[in-house]
Design a protein around this motif. Structure first.
Motif, PDB file in Angstrom:
ATOM      1  N   LEU A  26       0.816  -1.211   0.000  1.00 38.15           N
ATOM      2  CA  LEU A  26       0.000   0.000   0.000  1.00 38.15           C
ATOM      3  C   LEU A  26       0.849   1.260   0.000  1.00 38.15           C
ATOM      4  O   LEU A  26       0.483   2.271  -0.623  1.00 38.15           O
ATOM      5  CB  LEU A  26      -0.895   0.017   1.232  1.00 38.15           C
ATOM      6  CG  LEU A  26      -2.320  -0.482   1.023  1.00 38.15           C
ATOM      7  CD1 LEU A  26      -3.099  -0.358   2.318  1.00 38.15           C
ATOM      8  CD2 LEU A  26      -3.004   0.346  -0.066  1.00 38.15           C
TER       9      LEU A  26
ATOM     10  N   SER B 240      -7.718   2.675   3.021  1.00 33.68           N
ATOM     11  CA  SER B 240      -7.019   1.879   4.032  1.00 33.68           C
ATOM     12  C   SER B 240      -6.743   2.721   5.273  1.00 33.68           C
ATOM     13  O   SER B 240      -6.753   2.200   6.397  1.00 33.68           O
ATOM     14  CB  SER B 240      -5.762   1.273   3.432  1.00 33.68           C
ATOM     15  OG  SER B 240      -4.634   1.842   3.989  1.00 33.68           O
TER      16      SER B 240
ATOM     17  N   GLY C 126      -9.978  -3.680   0.433  1.00 34.87           N
ATOM     18  CA  GLY C 126      -8.594  -3.262   0.663  1.00 34.87           C
ATOM     19  C   GLY C 126      -7.615  -3.959  -0.275  1.00 34.87           C
ATOM     20  O   GLY C 126      -6.429  -3.616  -0.315  1.00 34.87           O
TER      21      GLY C 126
END
Lengths: 659, 659
Positions: free
Chosen positions: A384, A462, B480
């Motif tokens: 991420l 997130s 996610g």
């Protein structure tokens, strides 16, 4: 932690030097100055009222933030809002000074007009990134409170959505209204001094395309930095990595300043090439500087690969390059899409609109594909945080992108001043060709802003789930969960609802302007013959009132919707809402901004002599297309980006209460 | 398992009785018959070619299905495709016979015209549901193979997407092309016999609005039944529950037949009230019959609550009612949205389009909110199967909904025949008022079809995840996960890309028609004076060629995209794609179908004498809006529904290979 201050200081200093240089340029004849003053006065008066109104809405929010969250968050909100307003105000102020000087220098030719307009635009570009980097870095240094930084982002986004909406309704209400009577009914040229709506139209370019755009890019830049910092803190808990996004931003600012010197009209006299030179130089320089910075950072950390982070930043720059190319293809007079719309104009108003809507729908495919694949690639590289770095790196070039964008409305205004003071046709030709390129660069900036929001969607989402986890509620957001699906649908509907309100607002405002302009042409004797002067001020007043009134409802949608969904349907539905809003938002925004620019340039293509040129049936149809494209590209489309950011920021702020 | 055969037998029998009755009605004068024959001939010729072309594309798919999946699946595909094609063909065939008789009976007044047109429409409605229920029940009874039923759904969807696209491009290419020269340039009325494009336009109403619509609703009905049966099998493994959706469908067919007798013009002479009477009666009867059937079913099972299932079916009927009311609000001449567009027409083409686009965006909010909240409620009641039952119950009224829809294009054609044979103005007034209501009911059907897809999204998605689980890959579809997000974006882009191709196809076809119609007006001497006849056949040929050619690329998008995404990015991304396509699909479809109908009725509102009436400036602008609305509401918008179904069905079929 000194680099961001050096870089933002440099950016602000450089913009002041440019400002000084621009102000020294010759202003032109007294009648030009008179018109420029009228534009400047109208612009400042409107922006002042818009800012005051916005702050009245912001004050209760400050109180709520201070009461429910923290004083820091409330202060952050105020700082973000103020800095965003300042960025908008300074950007616009520079534009209303540069327009006149550009009109004057256009008498000397394309090269000198481009030079002044681009330098004027660079002032805005450097101020936007300089200010954003400064306030984010400073606030973080003083408070070390990442939560409060979200408040700062909220402040910036709120001002930005009002600026995009208010400015957008103003500029397009005036533009559409003036054009529909002037160009279609009376068959007089754009910006003709006999048109009572012309000053309002020129004011609109400044409050919408300059002030609104500057506030928008300020918030986009700031929110992306903040999201990346937040994620670094959540995932790694390492201060060095939290500061890394600020480092990339700093290096890119230095690159952009140097890159801006590469903007010079080449021998081919292609304006787009001149701008590309600056952008490419900035991008390459940024990539050269990013490597040692990344290596130095990762040397001090374990478990973080230099190449993984560096390649993620490379992806960000690559996305920018691809967005620029795709947008140019869909909006430039040199390629098939714009030519298709122009050809469709020969068979009438209806086929022009159908062709334009087709192009606007189609133009979404490649940018979204780029975002989807790029985010996958960045995730593969560095998880991420890789996606966050790609987004940061993409937006790090905001300074030069805004510079390339701002020169558009400046030359648009310069063309208006030239037309109103009846300068020779060559002057208008110079400003027109700059303006056509400006349509493309404006579309690029808007696609760039919403594209970065698409890339940042995963990061913001997130951050939201992590906030919930921190607050003791670790949730799964599975697509098989009906709450997620309901949230997705509701979130998706917000982009449509918001765009609908924006379009309606422009439609209503334009109708009011049409009626007033028609009235003046009917009641003021000798107006059409050029013997009497129109009452410009009446149109300015009508548009000001309408814009201030009609920006409120749509701007409140993203503030209120997450509260209702979060507290009524729960945290899962709110998560779905966040993703749903970006899924439709990116399409609504890109289709509108690109489609609108394509319509505008199809009209310019015909005006350049194709398909019968000015005054032909095709030209009439192309004007209708341009009229429809106006609220698409300058009101509804660009305001989607700050709307989505507000949704995300509000969700982040209330996450603790939902858990 | 005998009830579905009784009910489908009844529906088919009833439609043959109605057909017999309609054919006995007087046909009118020889010149009317001559024109109706020309329309019928053109319609049949086109549909024949379209079906042949489609089957050429279908044959390799049959081979692939037989090789990679099973012979049953391939046979199911063939059966579904054939039945869908038959439904389309019979529906259109009835329409081309009813149009003439409606035109004749319009001489007697509104009541008798409504009676014949509605009976003609009922033939299509009852045939669609009768055939769909019959083939699904029969195929299930013989094979007991739920996998192969998915193949049947695929066959139906494939025919349907070609019918919607081919028919949609045909009808709107001809309509827009004919109108742009006839109404705007030459200022002659719609369907004027001097217009060379008029026969092509009238043929288009049949191949698009009748044949395309019938095929579309056939597949919507069949796929929803199949998805509910599949889910019952997966979740409960109880044959009684697998058959339950068929039971609901059967009972609703009986209710719809009885309900159709309630369609009678009331004293207020409001056409919509007449149609509402039939719909309300059908809905109430269905709800009365559903209860004992549900109670009898749950009595034999443990752990399934009668009230939970019954209330889920009630939700389905409720959604239908709300969709009808919301669509009427946005598209009827009696309410604000249409009046707003009409008012905006007074200030020109541009404001008309801006107002229409605003309404079209806004019209999505309430329907999507209804779907989101209804699916949550049904889930709360009876889990995923509750959602499936709500979708089944919603679509169980398809018979009466299609009947209410089909009378629209029939009266549209009747109006054309009246205009071409120069009947008195009263006749045209009768058909026009029926046609205006038809615009609203057409929009209702399209919203209903895509709305049910929204409701079924969760069911189809869960069938997909269950298929993966069966094949040994139990996946989580967490938001996610970047693969899910990439899939969502790519899926979302498909609705836009598909709509773009559809709009482009109509634009190109219309331009070709405009050029041909202009040529004929220029070259055929005495045409405008009514002394020479136009070459109708030339326009029919141009439109036929264009529609057949341009339907192929967009129709292949949903077949190929899931293969690429599934095999390149994996099963998770494909899951995201499915949800992404419905998230944007429902908005694109509803905005286009509702917006298009609102534009059309705004024009009719002005033609009824408001804002200067026919020939005024406002009327010209309203015609432009109608022109733009045409491909929106009749090509791009309605074709989204079968496109989404194909995506889902292909994903279901390849799930085993992805695991």
């Amino acid at each position: 932690m000194t680099l961001p201050f050096i870089a933002s200081g440099l950016a602000i200093l450089y913009s002041f030097c440019l400002m000084h240089w621009v102000l020294k340029q010759p202003q032109g004849s007294p009648d030009m100055i008179k018109i420029a003053d009228a534009i400047a006065e109208g612009s400042r008066a409107y922006l002042k009222r818009q800012t005051i109104n916005t702050f009245f809405i912001a004050i209760p929010l400050v109180a709520l933030l201070a009461y429910f969250l923290s004083l820091n968050t409330a202060l952050g909100f105020l700082l973000g809002a103020t800095a965003s307003a300042i960025a908008g105000f300074l950007g616009m102020n520079m534009a209303v000074k540069t327009n006149l000087r550009t009109a004057q220098s256009a008498k000397k030719g394309l090269k000198s007009a481009l030079n002044i307009a681009f330098k004027g635009g660079s002032v805005t570009g450097m101020l936007v990134v300089g200010l954003a980097l400064l306030v984010v870095s400073l606030f973080y240094l003083v408070t070390k409170d990442l939560q409060a930084l979200i408040g700062l982002g909220f402040g910036g986004s709120l001002i930005s959505v009002f600026a995009r909406l208010g400015g957008g309704i103003y500029t397009k209400g005036a533009d559409v209204g003036a054009d529909m009577v002037g160009k279609i009914e009376k068959n007089i040229p754009e910006d003709d001094p006999r048109n009572p709506g012309v000053i309002a139209d020129l004011v609109g370019d400044n409050v919408g395309d300059c002030a609104g755009m500057a506030a928008d890019l300020f918030e986009t830049y700031a929110i992306t930095l903040i999201a990346a910092m937040l994620l670094a803190d959540i995932v790694f808990k390492q201060t060095a990595l939290v500061i890394y996004p600020l480092t990339l931003g700093s290096l890119a600012i230095i690159s952009s300043i140097i890159g801006s010197f590469f903007v010079k009209l080449p021998k081919s006299r292609k304006i787009m090439t001149a701008l590309y030179q600056g952008l490419i130089a900035s991008g390459i320089l940024a990539l050269i500087l990013f490597y040692p910075a990344t290596a130095a950072l990762t040397a001090t950390l374990t478990g973080v690969s230099t190449m993984a982070l560096y390649l993620s930043s490379l992806i960000g720059i690559l996305i920018t390059a691809l967005f620029v190319l795709i947008t140019e293809y869909y909006t430039s007079r040199s390629f098939k899409p714009v030519k298709t719309i122009a050809e469709a104009s020969t068979t009438g108003h209806g086929t022009n609109i159908i062709a334009g809507l087709g192009i606007s729908l189609k133009a979404t495919f490649l940018p979204v594909l780029v975002i989807a694949l790029a985010s996958l690639a960045a995730f593969q590289l560095a998880g991420l945080f890789g996606v966050a770095i790609a987004a940061t790196s993409m937006l790090s070039l905001t300074g030069i992108i805004v510079a390339i964008d701002s020169f558009g409305p400046i030359t648009d205004n310069a063309g208006g001043i030239a037309e109103m003071t009846q300068q020779p046709a060559e002057v208008r030709k110079v400003t027109d060709s700059l303006d056509a390129v400006g349509n493309t660069t404006k579309a690029i900036t808007k696609g760039y802003a919403i594209g970065s929001a698409g890339l940042a969607a995963l990061v913001l989402f997130s951050a939201y789930t992590q906030e919930l986890t921190h607050a003791g509620q670790a949730l799964k957001f599975d697509l098989g969960n009906p709450y997620i699906i309901a949230g997705l649908f509701i979130g998706a509907s917000l982009s449509y609802l918001f765009a609908a309100y924006s379009m309606e607002a422009v439609g209503k405002t334009a109708m009011a302007v049409v009626k007033e302009v028609r009235r003046q042409f009917k009641q003021i004797k000798g107006l059409m013959a050029g013997k009497a002067k129109p009452q410009y001020g009446r149109c300015v007043d009508i548009v000001t009132q309408a814009a201030l009134k009609q920006m409120v409802v749509p701007a409140l949608i993203p503030v209120i919707a997450p509260l209702i969904v979060g507290f009524c349907l729960g945290a899962e539905a709110l998560g779905g809402l966040l993703i749903g809003s970006i899924v439709t938002g990116i399409f609504v925004a890109i289709s509108m901004t690109t489609g609108g620019a394509a319509w505008d340039n199809a009209k310019k293509y015909i005006e350049a002599g194709e398909y019968g040129g000015k005054g032909s049936l095709a030209h009439q149809a192309a004007i209708t297309g341009d009229t429809v494209g106006d609220p698409y590209k300058d009101t509804a489309g660009p305001a989607i980006n700050p709307m989505i950011k507000i949704l995300n920021v509000v969700a982040l702020l209330i996450a603790g209460f939902l858990a």
